[in-house]
Design an enzyme around this catalytic site. Sequence first.
Site, PDB file in Angstrom:
ATOM      1  N   ARG A 126      42.422  44.122  47.795  1.00 28.47           N
ATOM      2  CA  ARG A 126      42.286  45.211  48.753  1.00 28.47           C
ATOM      3  C   ARG A 126      41.715  46.443  48.062  1.00 28.47           C
ATOM      4  O   ARG A 126      41.881  46.623  46.849  1.00 28.47           O
ATOM      5  CB  ARG A 126      43.641  45.555  49.376  1.00 28.47           C
ATOM      6  CG  ARG A 126      44.339  44.388  50.061  1.00 28.47           C
ATOM      7  CD  ARG A 126      45.734  44.783  50.528  1.00 28.47           C
ATOM      8  NE  ARG A 126      46.422  43.714  51.237  1.00 28.47           N
ATOM      9  CZ  ARG A 126      47.239  42.836  50.640  1.00 28.47           C
ATOM     10  NH1 ARG A 126      47.474  42.925  49.331  1.00 28.47           N
ATOM     11  NH2 ARG A 126      47.830  41.882  51.347  1.00 28.47           N
ATOM     12  N   LYS A 181      51.003  45.114  48.540  1.00 27.30           N
ATOM     13  CA  LYS A 181      51.904  45.750  49.500  1.00 27.30           C
ATOM     14  C   LYS A 181      53.341  45.590  49.037  1.00 27.30           C
ATOM     15  O   LYS A 181      53.751  44.524  48.585  1.00 27.30           O
ATOM     16  CB  LYS A 181      51.714  45.123  50.886  1.00 27.30           C
ATOM     17  CG  LYS A 181      50.349  45.430  51.511  1.00 27.30           C
ATOM     18  CD  LYS A 181      50.237  44.847  52.905  1.00 27.30           C
ATOM     19  CE  LYS A 181      48.905  45.220  53.542  1.00 27.30           C
ATOM     20  NZ  LYS A 181      48.765  44.659  54.909  1.00 27.30           N
ATOM     21  N   HIS A 202      37.131  45.646  52.983  1.00 30.57           N
ATOM     22  CA  HIS A 202      37.955  44.577  53.552  1.00 30.57           C
ATOM     23  C   HIS A 202      37.089  43.403  53.984  1.00 30.57           C
ATOM     24  O   HIS A 202      37.526  42.248  53.967  1.00 30.57           O
ATOM     25  CB  HIS A 202      38.772  45.101  54.730  1.00 30.57           C
ATOM     26  CG  HIS A 202      40.059  44.350  54.930  1.00 30.57           C
ATOM     27  ND1 HIS A 202      41.107  44.416  54.037  1.00 30.57           N
ATOM     28  CD2 HIS A 202      40.457  43.510  55.916  1.00 30.57           C
ATOM     29  CE1 HIS A 202      42.103  43.647  54.460  1.00 30.57           C
ATOM     30  NE2 HIS A 202      41.732  43.086  55.590  1.00 30.57           N
ATOM     31  N   ARG A 217      36.719  41.284  51.096  1.00 29.80           N
ATOM     32  CA  ARG A 217      37.942  40.484  50.937  1.00 29.80           C
ATOM     33  C   ARG A 217      37.867  39.250  51.832  1.00 29.80           C
ATOM     34  O   ARG A 217      38.172  38.132  51.395  1.00 29.80           O
ATOM     35  CB  ARG A 217      39.143  41.354  51.288  1.00 29.80           C
ATOM     36  CG  ARG A 217      40.499  40.666  51.224  1.00 29.80           C
ATOM     37  CD  ARG A 217      41.586  41.722  51.402  1.00 29.80           C
ATOM     38  NE  ARG A 217      42.893  41.189  51.732  1.00 29.80           N
ATOM     39  CZ  ARG A 217      43.771  40.732  50.841  1.00 29.80           C
ATOM     40  NH1 ARG A 217      43.453  40.712  49.564  1.00 29.80           N
ATOM     41  NH2 ARG A 217      44.954  40.290  51.217  1.00 29.80           N
ATOM     42  N   HIS A 263      48.954  37.370  50.429  1.00 29.89           N
ATOM     43  CA  HIS A 263      49.470  37.302  51.793  1.00 29.89           C
ATOM     44  C   HIS A 263      50.931  36.861  51.771  1.00 29.89           C
ATOM     45  O   HIS A 263      51.282  35.885  51.108  1.00 29.89           O
ATOM     46  CB  HIS A 263      48.674  36.304  52.636  1.00 29.89           C
ATOM     47  CG  HIS A 263      47.320  36.802  53.025  1.00 29.89           C
ATOM     48  ND1 HIS A 263      46.287  35.965  53.375  1.00 29.89           N
ATOM     49  CD2 HIS A 263      46.830  38.068  53.121  1.00 29.89           C
ATOM     50  CE1 HIS A 263      45.215  36.686  53.674  1.00 29.89           C
ATOM     51  NE2 HIS A 263      45.527  37.953  53.528  1.00 29.89           N
ATOM     52  N   TYR A 298      41.290  32.402  57.941  1.00 30.33           N
ATOM     53  CA  TYR A 298      40.013  32.123  57.306  1.00 30.33           C
ATOM     54  C   TYR A 298      39.560  30.698  57.521  1.00 30.33           C
ATOM     55  O   TYR A 298      38.372  30.399  57.403  1.00 30.33           O
ATOM     56  CB  TYR A 298      40.102  32.436  55.805  1.00 30.33           C
ATOM     57  CG  TYR A 298      40.423  33.884  55.547  1.00 30.33           C
ATOM     58  CD1 TYR A 298      39.482  34.877  55.783  1.00 30.33           C
ATOM     59  CD2 TYR A 298      41.682  34.271  55.093  1.00 30.33           C
ATOM     60  CE1 TYR A 298      39.784  36.207  55.574  1.00 30.33           C
ATOM     61  CE2 TYR A 298      41.988  35.601  54.873  1.00 30.33           C
ATOM     62  CZ  TYR A 298      41.040  36.563  55.122  1.00 30.33           C
ATOM     63  OH  TYR A 298      41.342  37.883  54.924  1.00 30.33           O
TER      64      TYR A 298
END
Length: 320
Positions: free
Chosen positions: A171, A195, A266, A269, A292, A301
Amino acid sequence: MSEARGDGTATDGGDDVLPEGFARLLGDYERHLVSERDLAPHTVRAYLGDIAGLLDHCVRLGVEEVGDLDLRTLRSWLARLQTTGRSRTTIARRATAARVFTAWLHRTGRVPTDPGAALGSPKKHKTLPPVLRADEAEALIRSAADLADDGTPVGLRDVAMLELLYATGIRVGELVGLDIDDVDDERRVVRVFGKGRKERSVPYGTPAGRALDRWVAHGRPSLRVDGSGPALFLGVRGRRIDQRAVRDLVHRRIADVPGAPDIGPHGLRHTAATHLLEGGADLRSVQELLGHASLATTQLYTHVTTDRLRRAYQQAHPRA
């Protein structure tokens, strides 16, 4: 915290100052998000904006004590958002924000039961993110490399950032947060804090390694100042580069690639993830690389790659 208004961060359109009790509650919640959950600043702003909107809705309904917040009030807030034209994705996000907030209220003893535990939300439409073809990704890097041929520090930095974004799929916030010591050039991995400050190691290839070596050896020293600290990527004033500068870079360089979709960091990404899967990487490995929390997020994806296969089949097969 700045004065709490009903629209928070311009989410719901309210302009009235929240009652003192609600404003104080919002301040306590902000400290929880920052200190205990260690969320990124933009995530904290989004949560606070959503909850400020919810509390403003409570005031409009005459609910001025947090202990009176119930499921009916939460549902009426989401219904109001729907009638004002908010998208399913936005409503789903705000339902999530409400559930996180009410769980915190219950956990801290502010409400006897968690009213958000039974709150549903509309399913978000899964959209296929725009991605670059492999040749477009190569052209993107090449366009930046051509401008960096003169060896300017900014040019070397830009190539290194683009190479690393595409090579790793990290990210933009993770990119700008990198320190020099986060790069292991011998093993060709970069340590990333994602995150919730979750740490992971992401590999990168030889081209990105060469670009990083040139930047660190010949570019970064020219931009470094006393206040640079350990930041890997620096802005023109020698401080840690910010996300906006990286986004501007990606959009400018994408404009040099004929026919390529206008994507930001992004989008790179998304592109990295798609190319990994198209190249044969398994889903769980890509999930780990991208950081994730849920495999369902990574599975998006697979829809991208399947869509590409379908288009190729329709164009090439005589009985498609």
